[in-house]
Design a protein around this motif. Structure first.
Motif, PDB file in Angstrom:
ATOM      1  N   PRO A 180     -17.687   4.911  39.422  1.00 29.41           N
ATOM      2  CA  PRO A 180     -18.763   4.387  40.277  1.00 29.41           C
ATOM      3  C   PRO A 180     -20.082   5.147  40.123  1.00 29.41           C
ATOM      4  O   PRO A 180     -21.141   4.627  40.466  1.00 29.41           O
ATOM      5  CB  PRO A 180     -18.206   4.554  41.691  1.00 29.41           C
ATOM      6  CG  PRO A 180     -16.728   4.571  41.522  1.00 29.41           C
ATOM      7  CD  PRO A 180     -16.492   5.252  40.204  1.00 29.41           C
ATOM      8  N   THR A 181     -20.038   6.361  39.600  1.00 30.63           N
ATOM      9  CA  THR A 181     -21.256   7.173  39.503  1.00 30.63           C
ATOM     10  C   THR A 181     -21.702   7.477  38.075  1.00 30.63           C
ATOM     11  O   THR A 181     -22.850   7.878  37.878  1.00 30.63           O
ATOM     12  CB  THR A 181     -21.070   8.519  40.240  1.00 30.63           C
ATOM     13  OG1 THR A 181     -19.945   9.209  39.663  1.00 30.63           O
ATOM     14  CG2 THR A 181     -20.840   8.300  41.725  1.00 30.63           C
ATOM     15  N   ASP A 182     -20.820   7.306  37.082  1.00 28.30           N
ATOM     16  CA  ASP A 182     -21.134   7.752  35.719  1.00 28.30           C
ATOM     17  C   ASP A 182     -20.542   6.842  34.656  1.00 28.30           C
ATOM     18  O   ASP A 182     -19.564   6.131  34.908  1.00 28.30           O
ATOM     19  CB  ASP A 182     -20.537   9.159  35.470  1.00 28.30           C
ATOM     20  CG  ASP A 182     -21.201  10.243  36.271  1.00 28.30           C
ATOM     21  OD1 ASP A 182     -22.424  10.369  36.191  1.00 28.30           O
ATOM     22  OD2 ASP A 182     -20.472  10.976  36.978  1.00 28.30           O
ATOM     23  N   VAL A 183     -21.132   6.944  33.464  1.00 27.35           N
ATOM     24  CA  VAL A 183     -20.494   6.455  32.242  1.00 27.35           C
ATOM     25  C   VAL A 183     -20.402   7.681  31.340  1.00 27.35           C
ATOM     26  O   VAL A 183     -21.419   8.242  30.931  1.00 27.35           O
ATOM     27  CB  VAL A 183     -21.301   5.336  31.556  1.00 27.35           C
ATOM     28  CG1 VAL A 183     -20.619   4.928  30.251  1.00 27.35           C
ATOM     29  CG2 VAL A 183     -21.447   4.130  32.476  1.00 27.35           C
ATOM     30  N   LEU A 184     -19.187   8.122  31.089  1.00 29.13           N
ATOM     31  CA  LEU A 184     -18.960   9.305  30.261  1.00 29.13           C
ATOM     32  C   LEU A 184     -18.571   8.873  28.860  1.00 29.13           C
ATOM     33  O   LEU A 184     -17.737   7.981  28.688  1.00 29.13           O
ATOM     34  CB  LEU A 184     -17.847  10.161  30.872  1.00 29.13           C
ATOM     35  CG  LEU A 184     -18.052  10.583  32.333  1.00 29.13           C
ATOM     36  CD1 LEU A 184     -16.808  11.282  32.858  1.00 29.13           C
ATOM     37  CD2 LEU A 184     -19.269  11.467  32.478  1.00 29.13           C
ATOM     38  N   SER A 185     -19.172   9.522  27.860  1.00 28.27           N
ATOM     39  CA  SER A 185     -18.846   9.249  26.466  1.00 28.27           C
ATOM     40  C   SER A 185     -18.070  10.426  25.915  1.00 28.27           C
ATOM     41  O   SER A 185     -18.422  11.584  26.170  1.00 28.27           O
ATOM     42  CB  SER A 185     -20.136   9.040  25.651  1.00 28.27           C
ATOM     43  OG  SER A 185     -19.839   8.941  24.276  1.00 28.27           O
ATOM     44  N   PHE A 186     -17.031  10.124  25.160  1.00 26.93           N
ATOM     45  CA  PHE A 186     -16.201  11.175  24.571  1.00 26.93           C
ATOM     46  C   PHE A 186     -16.433  11.268  23.066  1.00 26.93           C
ATOM     47  O   PHE A 186     -15.509  11.332  22.280  1.00 26.93           O
ATOM     48  CB  PHE A 186     -14.729  10.933  24.903  1.00 26.93           C
ATOM     49  CG  PHE A 186     -14.486  10.814  26.379  1.00 26.93           C
ATOM     50  CD1 PHE A 186     -14.720  11.872  27.234  1.00 26.93           C
ATOM     51  CD2 PHE A 186     -14.058   9.613  26.917  1.00 26.93           C
ATOM     52  CE1 PHE A 186     -14.525  11.747  28.603  1.00 26.93           C
ATOM     53  CE2 PHE A 186     -13.839   9.488  28.286  1.00 26.93           C
ATOM     54  CZ  PHE A 186     -14.082  10.548  29.125  1.00 26.93           C
ATOM     55  N   GLY A 187     -17.708  11.179  22.673  1.00 28.67           N
ATOM     56  CA  GLY A 187     -18.065  11.401  21.280  1.00 28.67           C
ATOM     57  C   GLY A 187     -18.307  10.183  20.432  1.00 28.67           C
ATOM     58  O   GLY A 187     -18.678  10.296  19.280  1.00 28.67           O
ATOM     59  N   LYS A 188     -18.091   8.991  20.959  1.00 30.17           N
ATOM     60  CA  LYS A 188     -18.268   7.806  20.120  1.00 30.17           C
ATOM     61  C   LYS A 188     -19.730   7.395  20.027  1.00 30.17           C
ATOM     62  O   LYS A 188     -20.175   6.919  19.002  1.00 30.17           O
ATOM     63  CB  LYS A 188     -17.425   6.635  20.646  1.00 30.17           C
ATOM     64  CG  LYS A 188     -17.452   5.449  19.706  1.00 30.17           C
ATOM     65  CD  LYS A 188     -16.249   4.600  19.892  1.00 30.17           C
ATOM     66  CE  LYS A 188     -16.161   3.599  18.764  1.00 30.17           C
ATOM     67  NZ  LYS A 188     -14.888   3.034  18.599  1.00 30.17           N
ATOM     68  N   GLY A 189     -20.489   7.540  21.096  1.00 28.63           N
ATOM     69  CA  GLY A 189     -21.893   7.126  21.090  1.00 28.63           C
ATOM     70  C   GLY A 189     -22.015   5.613  21.173  1.00 28.63           C
ATOM     71  O   GLY A 189     -21.148   4.890  20.715  1.00 28.63           O
TER      72      GLY A 189
END
Length: 191
Positions: A180-189
């Motif tokens: 609900p507060t973030d979009v986290l990327s784990f290295g894919k871009g």
């Protein structure tokens, strides 16, 4: 923490949410997804249909939007212990599975091998994209057989705050987590 402990902890946290809270958080997750990824007409999205009793993210919000925008929607169905992928439309008929998951009545696999986005159910995701599901392994097997170009996206009410200690070598991490507060990327871009 171990997956079993995280599974128990996050099932309890999810259970503590009221129905209204879960819906409002699901709406924020949907808005963050749309704002970040901006899916377009003709793209293919694979997503789960929630188990309401387990207060999973309300993906009906996503489905309604995608169908109105002419974005193709595919949902999973377990047939003979295999996960198949069925394209759905506004008139698709559903029935509850053994696990209480609404699934299309049809058992006709779409044959699709590429999706632009796979929105994945989970109970927890750590800061490296490792996920804790219900322990059946359906999504790890699915991820193993899809293109590296597919964006594997988890959705969760909660941001990661601890690592998973028992990640297995055949676990396939997510590319993104939408909360609900973030979009986290784990290295894919974002391409």
């Amino acid at each position: 923490m171990l997956k079993a402990e995280l599974r128990k902890k996050y099932m309890q946290k999810r259970k503590a949410l009221s129905t209204d809270e879960a819906f409002l958080l699901s709406k924020k997750i949907f808005e963050n997804f749309i704002g970040y990824f901006k899916p377009e007409k003709g793209e293919k999205v694979h997503l789960f249909i929630p188990i309401v009793e387990k207060k999973e993210i309300d993906t009906q919000i996503f489905i309604d939007y995608f169908l109105k925008q002419n974005i193709r929607v595919f949902v999973p169905k377990v047939v003979a212990d295999q996960l198949i992928h069925i394209e759905i439309f506004e008139d698709t008929l559903f029935e509850n599975s053994y696990w209480g998951i609404p699934e299309p009545v049809s058992n006709e696999d779409s044959g699709e091998a590429f999706f632009h986005y796979v929105i994945t159910p989970l109970l927890y995701c750590d800061t490296k994209g490792n996920r804790v599901g219900y322990g059946k392994g359906f999504y790890d097997n699915f991820f193993e057989n899809i293109s590296e170009d597919v964006k594997k996206i988890g959705v969760n009410y909660f941001n990661p705050d601890e690592n998973i200690d028992d990640v297995w070598e055949n676990d396939i991490p997510l590319d993104y987590l939408v909360t609900p507060t973030d979009v986290l990327s784990f290295g894919k871009g974002l391409e």
